[in-house]
Structure formats: structure tokens, C-alpha cells
Design a protein around this motif. Structure first.
Motif, mmCIF file in Angstrom:
data_model
loop_
_atom_site.group_PDB
_atom_site.id
_atom_site.type_symbol
_atom_site.label_atom_id
_atom_site.label_comp_id
_atom_site.label_asym_id
_atom_site.label_seq_id
_atom_site.Cartn_x
_atom_site.Cartn_y
_atom_site.Cartn_z
ATOM 1 N N ASP A 1 76.153 114.009 -58.808
ATOM 2 C CA ASP A 1 77.034 114.106 -57.632
ATOM 3 C C ASP A 1 78.218 113.156 -57.781
ATOM 4 O OD1 ASP A 1 75.475 115.990 -56.502
ATOM 5 O OD2 ASP A 1 74.542 114.690 -55.003
ATOM 6 N N ALA A 2 77.946 111.974 -58.341
ATOM 7 C CA ALA A 2 79.019 110.987 -58.515
ATOM 8 C C ALA A 2 80.082 111.530 -59.467
ATOM 9 C CB ALA A 2 78.444 109.687 -59.061
ATOM 10 N N ARG A 3 79.648 112.200 -60.533
ATOM 11 C CA ARG A 3 80.620 112.753 -61.495
ATOM 12 C C ARG A 3 81.442 113.852 -60.831
ATOM 13 N NH1 ARG A 3 77.693 115.568 -65.569
ATOM 14 N NH2 ARG A 3 78.219 117.340 -64.269
ATOM 15 N N ASP A 4 80.765 114.720 -60.087
ATOM 16 C CA ASP A 4 81.495 115.794 -59.386
ATOM 17 C C ASP A 4 82.493 115.212 -58.389
ATOM 18 O OD1 ASP A 4 79.955 117.527 -60.774
ATOM 19 O OD2 ASP A 4 78.675 118.142 -59.090
ATOM 20 N N ALA A 5 82.031 114.202 -57.649
ATOM 21 C CA ALA A 5 82.904 113.597 -56.634
ATOM 22 C C ALA A 5 84.092 112.903 -57.299
ATOM 23 C CB ALA A 5 82.118 112.604 -55.796
ATOM 24 N N ALA A 6 83.849 112.255 -58.430
ATOM 25 C CA ALA A 6 84.949 111.572 -59.131
ATOM 26 C C ALA A 6 85.982 112.590 -59.606
ATOM 27 C CB ALA A 6 84.388 110.778 -60.308
ATOM 28 N N GLN A 7 85.476 113.710 -60.116
ATOM 29 C CA GLN A 7 86.388 114.774 -60.567
ATOM 30 C C GLN A 7 87.246 115.274 -59.397
ATOM 31 O OE1 GLN A 7 84.304 118.064 -62.365
ATOM 32 N NE2 GLN A 7 84.722 117.293 -64.407
ATOM 33 N N GLU A 8 86.576 115.539 -58.313
ATOM 34 C CA GLU A 8 87.272 116.048 -57.130
ATOM 35 C C GLU A 8 88.276 115.011 -56.610
ATOM 36 O OE1 GLU A 8 84.429 117.770 -54.460
ATOM 37 O OE2 GLU A 8 85.969 117.910 -52.904
ATOM 38 N N THR A 9 87.883 113.752 -56.702
ATOM 39 C CA THR A 9 88.772 112.675 -56.251
ATOM 40 C C THR A 9 90.068 112.695 -57.061
ATOM 41 O OG1 THR A 9 86.929 111.287 -55.609
ATOM 42 C CG2 THR A 9 88.994 110.160 -56.021
ATOM 43 N N ARG B 1 90.122 105.225 -50.436
ATOM 44 C CA ARG B 1 90.068 106.067 -49.242
ATOM 45 C C ARG B 1 89.741 107.513 -49.625
ATOM 46 N NH1 ARG B 1 95.302 105.574 -45.984
ATOM 47 N NH2 ARG B 1 94.854 103.408 -46.434
ATOM 48 N N ILE B 2 90.366 107.968 -50.710
ATOM 49 C CA ILE B 2 90.101 109.345 -51.151
ATOM 50 C C ILE B 2 88.658 109.466 -51.625
ATOM 51 C CG2 ILE B 2 90.745 111.127 -52.826
ATOM 52 C CD1 ILE B 2 93.598 110.108 -52.670
ATOM 53 N N VAL B 3 88.175 108.467 -52.377
ATOM 54 C CA VAL B 3 86.788 108.516 -52.871
ATOM 55 C C VAL B 3 85.822 108.619 -51.687
ATOM 56 C CG1 VAL B 3 84.996 107.297 -54.157
ATOM 57 C CG2 VAL B 3 87.339 107.127 -54.897
ATOM 58 N N VAL B 4 86.031 107.764 -50.701
ATOM 59 C CA VAL B 4 85.118 107.749 -49.545
ATOM 60 C C VAL B 4 85.148 109.106 -48.838
ATOM 61 C CG1 VAL B 4 84.737 106.733 -47.250
ATOM 62 C CG2 VAL B 4 85.218 105.256 -49.193
ATOM 63 N N HIS C 1 81.344 115.700 -49.748
ATOM 64 C CA HIS C 1 80.339 116.103 -50.737
ATOM 65 C C HIS C 1 78.945 116.053 -50.111
ATOM 66 C CE1 HIS C 1 80.274 116.996 -54.995
ATOM 67 N NE2 HIS C 1 79.048 116.502 -55.019
ATOM 68 N N GLY C 2 78.687 114.939 -49.425
ATOM 69 C CA GLY C 2 77.385 114.775 -48.781
ATOM 70 C C GLY C 2 77.169 115.832 -47.715
ATOM 71 N N ARG C 3 78.257 116.174 -46.999
ATOM 72 C CA ARG C 3 78.145 117.172 -45.940
ATOM 73 C C ARG C 3 77.865 118.548 -46.536
ATOM 74 N NH1 ARG C 3 83.344 117.135 -43.333
ATOM 75 N NH2 ARG C 3 83.012 114.922 -43.041
ATOM 76 N N LYS C 4 78.583 118.852 -47.630
ATOM 77 C CA LYS C 4 78.427 120.166 -48.240
ATOM 78 C C LYS C 4 77.012 120.377 -48.760
ATOM 79 C CE LYS C 4 83.119 120.697 -49.874
ATOM 80 N NZ LYS C 4 83.908 120.413 -51.057
ATOM 81 N N ARG C 5 76.562 119.423 -49.487
ATOM 82 C CA ARG C 5 75.254 119.601 -50.113
ATOM 83 C C ARG C 5 74.103 119.251 -49.182
ATOM 84 N NH1 ARG C 5 75.090 118.198 -56.450
ATOM 85 N NH2 ARG C 5 76.767 119.594 -57.068
ATOM 86 N N GLY C 6 74.439 118.644 -48.071
ATOM 87 C CA GLY C 6 73.386 118.199 -47.159
ATOM 88 C C GLY C 6 72.734 116.962 -47.748
ATOM 89 N N GLN C 7 72.018 116.302 -46.916
ATOM 90 C CA GLN C 7 71.345 115.105 -47.439
ATOM 91 C C GLN C 7 70.026 115.547 -48.066
ATOM 92 O OE1 GLN C 7 72.356 111.959 -47.780
ATOM 93 N NE2 GLN C 7 74.351 112.650 -47.093
ATOM 94 N N ARG C 8 70.178 116.224 -49.183
ATOM 95 C CA ARG C 8 68.977 116.748 -49.829
ATOM 96 C C ARG C 8 68.165 115.589 -50.393
ATOM 97 N NH1 ARG C 8 72.263 118.768 -55.098
ATOM 98 N NH2 ARG C 8 72.968 116.684 -55.517
ATOM 99 N N ASP C 9 66.944 115.781 -50.299
ATOM 100 C CA ASP C 9 66.060 114.687 -50.695
ATOM 101 C C ASP C 9 65.640 114.876 -52.148
ATOM 102 O OD1 ASP C 9 62.959 113.308 -49.413
ATOM 103 O OD2 ASP C 9 64.575 112.415 -50.548
ATOM 104 N N ARG C 10 66.535 114.423 -53.008
ATOM 105 C CA ARG C 10 66.209 114.565 -54.430
ATOM 106 C C ARG C 10 65.820 113.215 -55.008
ATOM 107 N NH1 ARG C 10 71.111 117.202 -57.522
ATOM 108 N NH2 ARG C 10 70.899 115.189 -58.512
ATOM 109 N N LEU C 11 65.555 112.304 -54.110
ATOM 110 C CA LEU C 11 65.360 110.926 -54.578
ATOM 111 C C LEU C 11 64.265 110.817 -55.630
ATOM 112 C CD1 LEU C 11 66.223 107.972 -54.107
ATOM 113 C CD2 LEU C 11 64.173 107.778 -52.723
ATOM 114 N N LEU C 12 63.125 111.414 -55.330
ATOM 115 C CA LEU C 12 62.005 111.218 -56.238
ATOM 116 C C LEU C 12 62.285 111.821 -57.607
ATOM 117 C CD1 LEU C 12 58.994 111.765 -53.860
ATOM 118 C CD2 LEU C 12 59.740 109.639 -54.911
ATOM 119 N N SER C 13 62.715 113.103 -57.582
ATOM 120 C CA SER C 13 62.971 113.762 -58.862
ATOM 121 C C SER C 13 64.075 113.035 -59.617
ATOM 122 C CB SER C 13 63.362 115.209 -58.637
ATOM 123 O OG SER C 13 64.524 115.253 -57.865
#
Lengths: 247, 222
Positions: free
Chosen positions: B74-82, B105-108, B114-126
């Protein structure tokens, strides 16, 4: 005088990272030196902050960064990424600007409403009456005891400067039509507002001769009130009973 | 009298010189001047200049995105979009603005979207498992395996703690505590007042501490 522990507890999260101003920092420091419980709390917060600071990102390798950069460059070459007019407009919409624009819009609307209300004639009939008295004009009918007839239909009395005068005539004619046969309704409909208002001659090729309308206008003492009477010319005299009765 | 006039004239000269220096951008450091020149060239459509600009900021952008989103993909995608947004809106960037702050400001904003689009999916464990496995692969020596596992576990735990924060609290905490920006700058980036940011930071720190205390208690019991 020492600050209460409850107040200090609220400041400790900011104190541990130096986010308080000098006075508050000194107050917390003085309290913490005296209070063991608050000192322990400060130590807990410091440990927690140290734990948080260990949240360092992984070492992003060059390959990943190259891939990211390549993706961006490809996107820039493939598509036009210049902002559209709406995107540029959206950029200007900061919360402060939105609030300011809303306030200005509200003020304009309020001013327009105020202007419209004040400009409307006869908004206050007493004011006009007073003005007339000052100028020495005679009193209106109502003041002279000449009341408008109670039986006069409301739809016949209309204000001269009413914005929708045609609707009154239409309403009257529609009522008239309801009282007549279906054969004549068409005739009246064709001639209603056209004849009554514009006095335009009917189209020569019309199969049914439209009826001519009789228009009687009575101007009351009040210049803003005029009584208009519309009736078909061949109407029986019975129908032409006066609508205003004077005493 | 004469002295006062001379002093006034000198003050005027100093002020004039300062104005000239600022006008010519001479008050900036060489690095800032280079950056300003790159921005100017990128604004006029020079992709090579934009790439240089990107190279200078990519690590900061991706690290911030990672701290805000909590995973590498997600960080890579967000950086690209930024960076795409940076290019897109370079026209609206003003030369007297701090480019770093503008970028943050743009990153935030991108990370919030990004978080809104994907939802707060719980991928933490995986994700934690995946990341731990990757890190373990990277560690060549056997003695580092345990340290890497502990570090991965700790990161996952902190990520879990950060998830207890609201979007704004997390952004304020990341910028202030992890990126080390002063409160004033954080307030500017987030478009809030300093008092609001301070309150968000205090709440966020308290929540993180609470989470850590609970985790420690569970560990002790277990």
C-alpha cells in the motif's frame, strides 16, 4: 502552589516529548519532582514513546524504489496528468474559504430578501394611508365606510400589479366553463385569456367562432385595487348581476 | 541629526539588499536552489527534472506512507500516486512554500484516500507473517533470525496499536513523533490549528500507552 494530579496527568503526554510551553513544562516538572505517582506515569509514557519510536520502516531496497519511479514515469508519459478545471477549482476549496464563501452568499441572499420585502408595494397598508392623509387625499373606501362587497368573488378582485394576472382570468373562465355545456366550454376555452387580456382577434380559420368577452374594470379609490369583471357578451342579463354592492 | 539620517539611510539600504536577496532566491541554500530549479523545470514539462526531484524525496514519501498505511504494498502504491499528484499539481505550488511540507500534505491526503478506498482491511496477521518471512530471508546469519522475528513482532504490535487511532490522530502522531516535525508544521500540513494538533497528539500517545500496557499485561499473564 502545586497543580492537581488530574491536571498534570493530562499534560504528561505532551510533557514527555517537549510539546508544552515553558510555563507548563516547569509546572509539570515541579509537580513530578514532588509526586511519586505522576513520576511513575511520566516513566510509563517515556517507555511507551520509546516503544513507538522503534516503529521504523523496513529498508526499502533500490529495486522497489526503481519500480515505483518507473511506474510514475510511465503514468506521466501515458496519460495527461494536468489537472482539470474542476480539480484546480477543488484545490481552492479549503475549509476557511468554503466558510467565507458561504457567509458571503448568505449575506447576499439576506440583502436580496430584505430589498424585495421593502420594495413590495402595499407591504404596509397603514403606511400608505398615512402618506395619503399627509398629502390631503381623501380616505380610501374602507375608511369612508364603503366596504368592498362581501359577495364579490375573490378571483375577480385582483391587484393591478399582480405578477400573474392571467391566472386569475383563466380561473374565472374555468369556473364559467364548468357551469356551461361541454359544447360551449371549448369556445370559452379558446377565447379565455386571449380575448380577455390581449383583445386579439380570433384566427380566421377557426371552425368555431370564439365568443367575445365583456371586460368591465372598476377602479377603486385605492390605486392598487381594481375590480375586473369578465363575462361572455351574450350572457344573459341574469348572469350579469352586480358584484359590488354599494350601500 | 546627521547621524540619525545616516542610520536611517543605512537601514534602508540593508532592507533593500535583503529584498534583492529574497527576490533572487539568494537566501536559499544550494540544495534548495537546485530543488527550486528542478521544480521549475518539472513544471514546464521536463520529465527528467521531475525524476530527479522524485529521487530526492522518494524515501521520505514511501516511509511516511508506510507509517500511515502500515504495509509495504500500500505504501508503494500511495507513494506512486503521491508523485503523480505532485506532478499534476506542480502548477499550483508556490515558490515561497516549503516543498517538503507541501509534499507531506499530499502524502497524508493520498494515504487517507487510499485507506478509504481499500477500507481498513485487516491484513495485519497475514502481512506481519509475510513481512517477517521476508525479513528472515534477508537476514543471512542464523543468530539474526531471532532478532528479526522479535523486530517483526514488535512492528506488528505497534501497527496494531496505531490502528486504534483515528485517521487524524494517526497522521498527527506519525508526523510529530515518527517524522519528527514540529507541531506548527504538523498543524500546517494537516490544515488544523496547533491546539487541535496538540490535543490529537496527546490523545494518540495516551491510546498507544494504553494499548502497550494491555499488551504487556497479557504477556505477563500468558
Amino acid at each position: 502552589m502545586m497543580m492537581a494530579c488530574t491536571r498534570i496527568e493530562r499534560l504528561i503526554p505532551l510533557y514527555v516529548e517537549g510539546d508544552l510551553d515553558a510555563d507548563a513544562t516547569n509546572a509539570v516538572r515541579a509537580h513530578v519532582n514532588e509526586c511519586e505517582a505522576c513520576r511513575a506515569l511520566v516513566a510509563e509514557y517515556e517507555a511507551s514513546q520509546g516503544w513507538l519510536h522503534s516503529y521504523t520502516p523496513p529498508d526499502f531496497n533500490e529495486a522497489l524504489l526503481d519500480r515505483m519511479r518507473l511506474g510514475v514515469m510511465r503514468a506521466l508519459q501515458e496519460q495527461s496528468v494536468r489537472p482539470t478545471f474542476f480539480e484546480r477549482f477543488a484545490l481552492l476549496l479549503t475549509p476557511r474559504r468554503i466558510i467565507a464563501a458561504s457567509a458571503v452568499a448568505l449575506m447576499i441572499i439576506a440583502a436580496l430578501v430584505f430589498y424585495t420585502i421593502n420594495r413590495r408595494p402595499n407591504a404596509d397598508p397603514t403606511r400608505e394611508e398615512m402618506a395619503r392623509q399627509e398629502s390631503g387625499e381623501p380616505k380610501s373606501e374602507s375608511q369612508n365606510g364603503l366596504q368592498p362587497p362581501a359577495e364579490a368573488p375573490d378571483h375577480i378582485i385582483e391587484r393591478v400589479n399582480h405578477p400573474r394576472p392571467k391566472r386569475h382570468a383563466s380561473r374565472y373562465l374555468a369556473k364559467l366553463n364548468r357551469q356551461r355545456s361541454p359544447h360551449r366550454i371549448g369556445q370559452v376555452k379558446q377565447s379565455d385569456s386571449v380575448q380577455a387580456r390581449d383583445n386579439r382577434p380570433p384566427a380566421p380559420d377557426e371552425s368555431v367562432e370564439p365568443r367575445e368577452m365583456l371586460r368591465i374594470e372598476l377602479q377603486t379609490a385605492d390605486p392598487n385595487i381594481r375590480i375586473i369583471w369578465l363575462a361572455p357578451k351574450e350572457t344573459d342579463t341574469q348572469e350579469l348581476k352586480p358584484m359590488i354592492e354599494t350601500r | 541629526m546627521m547621524e540619525a539620517q545616516e542610520e536611517q539611510a543605512m537601514t534602508g539600504e540593508v532592507a533593500e539588499t535583503l529584498r534583492m536577496i529574497n527576490g533572487a532566491g539568494l537566501s536559499k541554500t544550494p540544495a534548495e536552489r537546485t530543488e527550486a530549479s528542478l521544480i521549475e523545470r518539472a513544471r514546464s514539462g521536463d520529465h527528467a527534472a521531475f525524476e530527479q526531484l522524485m529521487i530526492g524525496h522518494q524515501r521520505k514519501v514511501i516511509a511516511t506512507a508506510w507509517r500511515l498505511l502500515g504495509n509495504e504494498d500500500d505504501a508503494r502504491d500511495a507513494a506512486q500516486e503521491t508523485f503523480i499528484k505532485v506532478y499534476k499539481y506542480l502548477g499550483s505550488y508556490k515558490a515561497d512554500q516549503d516543498f517538503g511540507g507541501w509534499l507531506y500534505r499530499i502524502v497524508v491526503n493520498v494515504c487517507h484516500d487510499h485507506g478509504r478506498k481499500r477500507g481498513q482491511r485487516d491484513r495485519l496477521l497475514s502481512f506481519a507473517d509475510d513481512r517477517a518471512a521476508r525479513q528472515l530471508d534477508q537476514m543471512a546469519s542464523a543468530e539474526n533470525i531471532e532478532a528479526a522475528a522479535i523486530q517483526a513482532q514488535q512492528r506488528a504490535l505497534i501497527e496494531e496499536a496505531l490502528k486504534t487511532l483515528s485517521k487524524k490522530e494517526r497522521a498527527a502522531l506519525v508526523l510529530r513523533d515518527l517524522e519528527g516535525l514540529p507541531t506548527e508544521e504538523v498543524a500546517q500540513i494537516l490544515g488544523s490549528s496547533q491546539a487541535t494538533v496538540r490535543s490529537q497528539i496527546a490523545t494518540a500517545r495516551a491510546k498507544i500507552k494504553q494499548f502497550r500496557d494491555r499488551a504487556l499485561r497479557q504477556k505477563t499473564r500468558g
